[in-house]
Design an enzyme around this catalytic site. Structure first.
Site, short mmCIF file in Angstrom:
data_model
loop_
_atom_site.label_atom_id
_atom_site.label_comp_id
_atom_site.label_asym_id
_atom_site.label_seq_id
_atom_site.Cartn_x
_atom_site.Cartn_y
_atom_site.Cartn_z
N GLU A 1 0.82 -1.22 0.00
CA GLU A 1 0.00 0.00 0.00
C GLU A 1 0.85 1.27 0.00
OE1 GLU A 1 -2.81 0.32 3.25
OE2 GLU A 1 -3.53 2.26 2.56
N LYS B 1 -2.48 -2.00 -3.17
CA LYS B 1 -3.54 -1.14 -2.60
C LYS B 1 -3.13 0.32 -2.79
CE LYS B 1 -6.02 -0.21 1.71
NZ LYS B 1 -6.71 -0.82 2.84
P1 13P Z 1 -9.34 4.27 4.16
O1 13P Z 1 -10.20 3.55 3.16
O2 13P Z 1 -10.11 4.88 5.28
O3 13P Z 1 -8.37 5.21 3.50
O4 13P Z 1 -8.48 3.16 4.88
C1 13P Z 1 -7.91 2.18 4.13
C2 13P Z 1 -6.63 1.79 4.74
O5 13P Z 1 -6.42 0.64 5.02
C3 13P Z 1 -5.63 2.82 4.97
O6 13P Z 1 -4.42 2.23 5.29
#
Ligand code: 13P
Length: 355
Positions: free
Chosen positions: A177, A219
């Protein structure tokens, strides 16, 4: 877990019309959200809150996996059953956040580097024994007129790849991510340029560290104008820029791209996901969601920490999960969104077990 099992698990997380619930807020973050709604934050109330999502009837039609954090993965329900088992008994795959947070980057104090590599192998072994089959590590990239710096992009990409390689060594699917934040007044064009450079750096680092792309998920943020940008991009513009950026930088071997919501309203996050999936361009990966706030917010507002609101909160979560499931295959409509108020009437009573 062998290589094939790892790849099977990655594909299962992005099964047709399914996405992930990110419920991995740390204790201080969740406490902040609770405080804002005057909900007491205790180990018990946090467990009740999470259990409310995990036991929403039939939500496994839309949710493939849930990202937990350290406190939750160790918790049991009131009957003494571990929450990981509560999930897996419904066919929902438990996952775990394994980074230890974004800290000030030495040498560039306005930026962050995500920590948590020390001792990671042992923690992965422990989480795996507790039932976690996938993990998450979030890097944060901030845009200003002069940031991100090349060093911030490179060290975060390097750490993401080290984490991903270690997860795969332990048979755990890594969710990679790299989040470009929505904070700021930057344009959508600048977001696209920065997202391009971070994705380029991340996939370079993943290649160098021999991460198997078939056994991971990406992600990313969507390509979107900053929150304070006076020029808002339309849903179509966001979809087009996001898919263009991903097609240029994400190899086809990656089985799935699951977006974070990043502070978008829940309806906008669903609309963007739907518009991306509807675009008439080849998409070699499944494109779905791994939302935190955009799945949880309506539910927490309905719940407010009160037992008598639990069913209403589960309805709110079920509705968001259903809308995002439709968006993951490009079938979301305003009619489906509008079903919310009539949802009780459209659901069979037997779907909602009143004890
Ligand atoms: P949000 O969808 O609230 O941005 O959170 C997703 C997430 O896992 C952030 O690390």
């Amino acid at each position: 877990m062998g290589r094939q099992e790892l790849e099977r698990a990655a594909r299962a997380l992005v099964a047709e019309g399914k996405g992930i619930l990110a419920a991995d807020e740390t204790v201080p973050t969740l406490t902040k959200r609770f405080d804002a709604l005057k909900i007491a934050s205790t180990e018990d109330s946090r467990r009740t809150y999470r259990e409310m999502f995990f036991t929403t009837p039939d939500v496994s039609s839309f949710i493939s996996g849930v990202i937990l954090q350290d406190e939750t993965i160790r918790q049991k329900n009131t009957a003494g059953i571990p929450l990981t088992k509560v999930l897996s008994e419904q066919g929902i795959i438990p996952g775990i956040k394994v980074d230890t947070g974004a800290k000030v980057l030495a040498g560039s104090p306005e930026e962050k580097i995500t920590e948590g590599l020390d001792g990671l192998r042992d923690r992965l072994k422990e989480y795996s024994a507790m039932g976690a089959r996938f993990a998450k590590w979030r890097a944060v990239i901030r845009i200003t007129d002069t940031l991100p710096s090349p060093v911030c992009v490179n060290v975060n990409a390097h750490a993401l790849a080290r984490y991903a390689a270690m997860c795969q060594e332990q048979g755990i699917v890594p969710i990679v991510e790299p989040e470009v934040l929505m904070d700021g007044s930057h344009t959508i064009e600048r977001c696209e340029a920065v997202t391009s450079s971070i994705l380029h750096a991340v996939f370079h680092a993943l290649f160098e560290q021999c991460v198997r792309l078939e056994g991971m998920l990406l992600k990313p943020n969507m390509v979107i104008a900053g929150k304070d940008c006076p020029k808002k991009a339309s849903v179509e513009e966001v979809a087009t820029a996001t898919l263009r950026c991903l097609r240029r930088h994400v190899p086809a071997a990656v089985p799935g791209i699951i977006f974070l919501s990043g502070g978008q309203s829940e309806v906008l996050a669903t609309s963007h996901l739907n518009a991306i999936n509807k675009l008439d361009l080849p998409k070699p990966w499944k494109i779905s969601f791994s939302y935190g706030r955009a799945l949880q917010d309506p539910a927490i507002e309905a719940w407010l920490g009160e037992q008598q609101n639990l069913k209403a909160a589960q309805h709110a979560f079920y509705h968001r999960a259903k809308c995002n499931s439709a968006a993951a295959i490009g079938n979301y409509t305003s009619v489906l969104e509008g079903e919310k108020s009539g949802q009780k009437a459209t659901l069979h009573r037997s779907d909602w077990h009143d004890d």
